[in-house]
Design a protein around this motif. Structure first.
Motif, PDB file in Angstrom:
ATOM      1  N   ARG A 120       3.696  -2.855 -10.570  1.00  0.00           N
ATOM      2  CA  ARG A 120       3.052  -4.170 -10.423  1.00  0.00           C
ATOM      3  C   ARG A 120       4.076  -5.260 -10.172  1.00  0.00           C
ATOM      4  NH1 ARG A 120      -0.825  -1.962 -13.738  1.00  0.00           N
ATOM      5  NH2 ARG A 120       0.238  -2.304 -15.698  1.00  0.00           N
TER       6      ARG A 120
ATOM      7  N   GLN B 275       1.993   1.919  -3.475  1.00  0.00           N
ATOM      8  CA  GLN B 275       0.940   2.528  -4.298  1.00  0.00           C
ATOM      9  C   GLN B 275       0.823   4.025  -3.992  1.00  0.00           C
ATOM     10  OE1 GLN B 275      -0.851   1.097  -6.724  1.00  0.00           O
ATOM     11  NE2 GLN B 275      -0.075  -0.959  -6.399  1.00  0.00           N
TER      12      GLN B 275
ATOM     13  N   ARG C  32      -4.953   5.341  -6.941  1.00  0.00           N
ATOM     14  CA  ARG C  32      -3.877   4.618  -6.248  1.00  0.00           C
ATOM     15  C   ARG C  32      -3.570   5.251  -4.905  1.00  0.00           C
ATOM     16  NH1 ARG C  32       0.613   5.286  -8.976  1.00  0.00           N
ATOM     17  NH2 ARG C  32      -0.380   6.220 -10.779  1.00  0.00           N
TER      18      ARG C  32
ATOM     19  N   THR D 207       5.578  -4.955  -6.598  1.00  0.00           N
ATOM     20  CA  THR D 207       4.667  -5.310  -5.503  1.00  0.00           C
ATOM     21  C   THR D 207       4.088  -6.708  -5.669  1.00  0.00           C
ATOM     22  OG1 THR D 207       2.754  -4.296  -6.608  1.00  0.00           O
ATOM     23  CG2 THR D 207       4.018  -2.915  -5.065  1.00  0.00           C
TER      24      THR D 207
ATOM     25  N   TRP E 167       0.841  -1.195   0.000  1.00  0.00           N
ATOM     26  CA  TRP E 167       0.000   0.000   0.000  1.00  0.00           C
ATOM     27  C   TRP E 167       0.871   1.236   0.000  1.00  0.00           C
ATOM     28  CZ3 TRP E 167      -4.666  -0.933   3.777  1.00  0.00           C
ATOM     29  CH2 TRP E 167      -5.443  -1.984   3.287  1.00  0.00           C
TER      30      TRP E 167
END
Length: 148
Positions: A142, A17, A51, A145, A14
């Motif tokens: 992407r 993001q 995001r 993470t 998180w």
């Protein structure tokens, strides 16, 4: 975000993001060269805002709630809150489907960019990253993470 310690914060995905969104929202050159020019791979302003708030619900409550999980301390949380409030105010005024130029030409955009920049600098520095590197693509995010 290559230097970010992946296991340092409990909710590091998180944090990644949020950091990615703040990075894009804080960089006027990136906004002109990528978003305004229509380059793919980075999403658009609306994507960055989502995001920023999607997983964290920062559009509903304070980042202070996430100190110790996403944010290291109250200062990080306060800087993120300031950025979220400014960006969301503009999004609500121009609409989530507005053209990139509507955001960039909004009279409050420079203030939102400044708030995002303050938060981005603090979070990137705390993670040991160079805050002056250009934003990474969404695909790189992407991969980093493990999402997608």
């Amino acid at each position: 975000m290559g230097g970010m310690p992946l296991n340092d914060m409990p909710w590091w995905r998180w944090r990644s993001q949020v950091r990615s969104a703040l990075h894009m929202l804080s960089d006027p050159a990136f906004q002109r060269e990528c978003w305004l020019a229509g380059h793919t791979g980075y999403g658009d302003v609306t994507d960055a805002v989502y995001r920023l708030v999607e997983d964290t619900w920062l559009d509903n409550w304070s980042a202070e709630k996430y100190v110790g999980t996403i944010f290291r301390d109250a200062e990080e949380a306060a800087l993120v809150d300031a950025a979220v409030l400014r960006v969301l105010r503009i999004m609500h005024q121009v609409g989530p489907d507005a053209a990139v130029s509507a955001y960039l030409e909004h009279p409050g955009w420079p203030e939102a960019v400044h708030a995002a920049r303050e938060a981005h600098l603090r979070l990137a520095t705390a993670d040991g990253d160079d805050p002056h590197q250009p934003p990474r693509t969404l695909e790189a995010l992407r991969i980093m993470t493990g999402r997608g």
